[in-house]
Design an enzyme around this catalytic site. Structure first.
Site, PDB file in Angstrom:
ATOM      1  N   LYS A  60      10.242   7.473  -1.186  1.00 22.21           N
ATOM      2  CA  LYS A  60       8.827   7.792  -1.373  1.00 22.21           C
ATOM      3  C   LYS A  60       7.975   7.174  -0.274  1.00 22.21           C
ATOM      4  O   LYS A  60       6.951   7.733   0.113  1.00 22.21           O
ATOM      5  CB  LYS A  60       8.342   7.312  -2.744  1.00 22.21           C
ATOM      6  CG  LYS A  60       9.107   7.904  -3.913  1.00 22.21           C
ATOM      7  CD  LYS A  60       9.315   9.409  -3.791  1.00 22.21           C
ATOM      8  CE  LYS A  60      10.384   9.916  -4.730  1.00 22.21           C
ATOM      9  NZ  LYS A  60      11.767   9.676  -4.289  1.00 22.21           N
ATOM     10  N   GLY A 189      23.306  20.630   0.466  1.00 19.97           N
ATOM     11  CA  GLY A 189      22.783  20.389  -0.865  1.00 19.97           C
ATOM     12  C   GLY A 189      21.278  20.512  -0.922  1.00 19.97           C
ATOM     13  O   GLY A 189      20.559  19.784  -0.238  1.00 19.97           O
ATOM     14  N   ALA A 190      20.791  21.462  -1.729  1.00 17.10           N
ATOM     15  CA  ALA A 190      19.346  21.696  -1.865  1.00 17.10           C
ATOM     16  C   ALA A 190      18.828  21.148  -3.181  1.00 17.10           C
ATOM     17  O   ALA A 190      17.995  21.764  -3.840  1.00 17.10           O
ATOM     18  CB  ALA A 190      19.037  23.193  -1.752  1.00 17.10           C
ATOM     19  N   GLY A 191      19.324  19.972  -3.549  1.00 21.36           N
ATOM     20  CA  GLY A 191      18.810  19.304  -4.732  1.00 21.36           C
ATOM     21  C   GLY A 191      17.642  18.394  -4.379  1.00 21.36           C
ATOM     22  O   GLY A 191      17.015  18.542  -3.333  1.00 21.36           O
ATOM     23  N   VAL A 192      17.374  17.431  -5.250  1.00 14.61           N
ATOM     24  CA  VAL A 192      16.226  16.549  -5.056  1.00 14.61           C
ATOM     25  C   VAL A 192      16.319  15.797  -3.732  1.00 14.61           C
ATOM     26  O   VAL A 192      15.390  15.796  -2.922  1.00 14.61           O
ATOM     27  CB  VAL A 192      16.106  15.549  -6.220  1.00 14.61           C
ATOM     28  CG1 VAL A 192      14.999  14.547  -5.952  1.00 14.61           C
ATOM     29  CG2 VAL A 192      15.842  16.294  -7.532  1.00 14.61           C
ATOM     30  N   ILE A 193      17.456  15.140  -3.469  1.00 14.62           N
ATOM     31  CA  ILE A 193      17.604  14.333  -2.261  1.00 14.62           C
ATOM     32  C   ILE A 193      17.538  15.206  -1.017  1.00 14.62           C
ATOM     33  O   ILE A 193      16.843  14.881  -0.046  1.00 14.62           O
ATOM     34  CB  ILE A 193      18.924  13.538  -2.300  1.00 14.62           C
ATOM     35  CG1 ILE A 193      18.904  12.520  -3.432  1.00 14.62           C
ATOM     36  CG2 ILE A 193      19.171  12.832  -0.962  1.00 14.62           C
ATOM     37  CD1 ILE A 193      20.241  11.853  -3.690  1.00 14.62           C
ATOM     38  N   ARG A 281      25.933  13.106  -7.484  1.00 18.87           N
ATOM     39  CA  ARG A 281      26.349  11.729  -7.655  1.00 18.87           C
ATOM     40  C   ARG A 281      27.436  11.628  -8.724  1.00 18.87           C
ATOM     41  O   ARG A 281      27.546  12.504  -9.589  1.00 18.87           O
ATOM     42  CB  ARG A 281      25.146  10.847  -8.027  1.00 18.87           C
ATOM     43  CG  ARG A 281      24.022  10.909  -6.999  1.00 18.87           C
ATOM     44  CD  ARG A 281      22.894   9.952  -7.332  1.00 18.87           C
ATOM     45  NE  ARG A 281      23.317   8.567  -7.277  1.00 18.87           N
ATOM     46  CZ  ARG A 281      23.447   7.857  -6.152  1.00 18.87           C
ATOM     47  NH1 ARG A 281      23.188   8.428  -4.977  1.00 18.87           N
ATOM     48  NH2 ARG A 281      23.829   6.592  -6.189  1.00 18.87           N
ATOM     49  N   HIS A 453     -14.276  16.322 -14.973  1.00 20.90           N
ATOM     50  CA  HIS A 453     -14.555  17.335 -13.947  1.00 20.90           C
ATOM     51  C   HIS A 453     -15.245  16.689 -12.753  1.00 20.90           C
ATOM     52  O   HIS A 453     -16.153  15.863 -12.939  1.00 20.90           O
ATOM     53  CB  HIS A 453     -15.467  18.426 -14.525  1.00 20.90           C
ATOM     54  CG  HIS A 453     -15.903  19.440 -13.507  1.00 20.90           C
ATOM     55  ND1 HIS A 453     -15.074  20.449 -13.087  1.00 20.90           N
ATOM     56  CD2 HIS A 453     -17.086  19.586 -12.835  1.00 20.90           C
ATOM     57  CE1 HIS A 453     -15.732  21.190 -12.192  1.00 20.90           C
ATOM     58  NE2 HIS A 453     -16.954  20.680 -12.025  1.00 20.90           N
TER      59      HIS A 453
END
Length: 474
Positions: A60, A189-193, A281, A453
């Site tokens: 992050k 790999g098109a996952g989160v990582i 993993r 708002h």
């Protein structure tokens, strides 16, 4: 005489350190053992596990830096801000990331001292049981505990026959320490990582190609969200190729060559300067000596547990990535608190149906509950409310109009079944949906709550109104 504790936690990651702290807060004598130094300069065990050291937190930090860089390069001009062409100092970016990790890992040590948790340095492995206590070998000593919590986490899955050297070929850990922006970056790999690391280096100037074995993009997410995400990511420059089969991977002084078959079966190859492997993993149960005490593992190597994270052995529990369910740090923490409280005789609980998922891409993606395709497959009658961020005043002011909020509610009871967000601050907005679903709220409940708002949260409000066909601003 061996040290004896009420509770021994094996592993100091999110599940482990939270379990230890909560158990100590409840008046139990607690120890937590950890052996992984995570590249600590002194070789000392580092608390925080994968999440803090080589996962959630450092990634992050890099995502934030790369987001600021992309804004300076492409977003400022539209707001009348002129700063010239930005330049990235990668060592400074990595150093900032490392400083954040150091601060947080030392912070957990401080929390252990504050709560009187004993930190044992060494790998924990079962050595036997007897006299009402489990024997666990930690480094060179054996300690005893009436209750044991296994929180050994998970590790990156690697491609068979492809060594990870963290120079040319990286897993999630190495991807966080790339020392220069690669001209060409390949990701398997098109996952989160894969998507998050691809986003970091794409923003900083790399040509990023992502190879995904599944035929559908982000199949775990709601189909509408996945479709929107694929469109936006490709527009940003991520080259996402689906339905591929990875073949031979070769490394040389020039970089990495990946042979693969595309979705038609045709042979292809990809040349890159670096390769990141992010194909999932696997649980860390190797070295736990589960067979010594008969701790039951499933066919995937995970510790088998019931709904309250009890194993097949009395007084032995397991939480986090090493058990069933999503491999998410906050899920591990929830299970950890539940187990500590149940050991202390309280009624802790963890509802896996209200665990939120988040991808910290741009825009962010977050969801909780069931997807529309799951509801259709199960024959559930539902109603949906979908509102775009482009209809929100705050989003327009921020220049963050991509995406939408989609709410799904039971057609008969109006109870919220799922909420799916793709857009700015989705990671924060999803918390409202989690609270609502945890307490069994209906879409009408959120529709009747006043939202400040102008805020992005008004998109959630409008989606709730839209479930009943009465949005006010769209």
């Amino acid at each position: 005489m061996a040290q004896r504790f009420d509770v021994l936690v094996i592993g100091g990651g999110p599940g482990g350190y939270v379990a230890a702290i909560r158990a100590a807060q409840l008046g139990l004598t607690v120890a937590c053992c950890e052996s992984n130094p995570y590249a600590d300069p002194k070789g000392e065990p580092r608390l925080g596990g994968t999440c803090l050291n080589v996962g959630c937190i450092p990634s992050k930090a890099l995502l934030h830096t790369s987001h600021l860089f992309a804004e300076a390069a492409h977003g400022f001009a539209a707001q009348g801000i002129s700063v010239g062409a930005p330049a990235i100092d990668v060592p400074t970016m990595i150093g900032r990331k490392n400083a954040i990790v150091d601060q947080l890992t030392s912070g957990i040590r401080g929390l252990f001292k504050k709560n009187k948790v004993t930190l044992l340095k060494g790998h924990g492995a079962f050595a036997g049981g007897g006299e009402g206590a489990w024997q666990v070998r930690v480094g060179e000593e054996t300690v005893a505990a009436g209750q044991v919590i296994v929180a050994t986490g998970s590790r990156a899955r690697h491609l068979p026959g492809v060594p990870v050297d963290h120079k040319l070929v990286c897993d999630n850990a190495g991807a966080l320490d790339i020392d220069a922006v690669p001209k060409r970056l390949a990701i398997v790999g098109a996952g989160v990582i894969g998507l998050e690391m691809g986003s970091v280096w794409r923003r900083l100037g790399a040509e990023v190609t992502i190879l995904e074995a599944l035929p559908d993009f982000l199949a775990v997410a709601d189909a509408d969200v996945a479709k929107e995400a694929a469109k936006l990511f490709r527009k940003q420059g991520l080259d996402i190729r689906l339905g591929v089969t990875i073949g031979e991977v070769k490394t040389s002084k020039k970089g990495v060559s990946v042979a693969y078959a595309d979705k038609t079966g045709a042979a292809q190859h990809l040349e890159a300067d670096r390769l990141i492997v992010s194909i999932g993993r696997v649980p860390n149960t190797d070295g736990l000596a589960a067979e010594v005490v008969g701790l039951k593992l499933d066919e995937r190597g995970r510790v088998e547990v019931d709904a309250h994270c009890r194993t097949n052995l009395p007084g032995v529990w397991a939480v986090g990535d090493v058990v069933r369910g999503p491999m998410l740090a906050h899920k591990a923490m929830e299970e950890a608190v539940m187990v500590a409280e149940r050991i202390a005789g309280q009624a802790g609980h963890c509802n896996l149906d209200t665990i939120p998922w988040v991808l910290y891409t741009s825009p962010e993606i977050a969801w909780v509950g069931r997807t529309e395709q799951q509801l259709k497959a199960d024959g559930v009658t539902y109603k949906a409310g979908r509102i775009p961020f482009a209809a929100n005043g705050r989003a327009l002011g921020m220049g963050e109009t991509a995406g939408f909020v989609k709410m799904l509610a039971d057609a008969r009871t109006d109870r919220i079944l799922g909420v799916h967000v793709i857009g700015a601050n989705a990671s924060e907005l999803i918390a409202e949906a989690v609270v609502a679903m945890e307490f069994g709220a209906a879409s009408e409940d959120l529709a009747r709550i006043c939202h400040a708002h102008p805020t992005l949260s008004e998109v959630m409000h409008e989606a709730a109104l839209a479930c009943d066909g009465r949005p006010l601003h769209f």
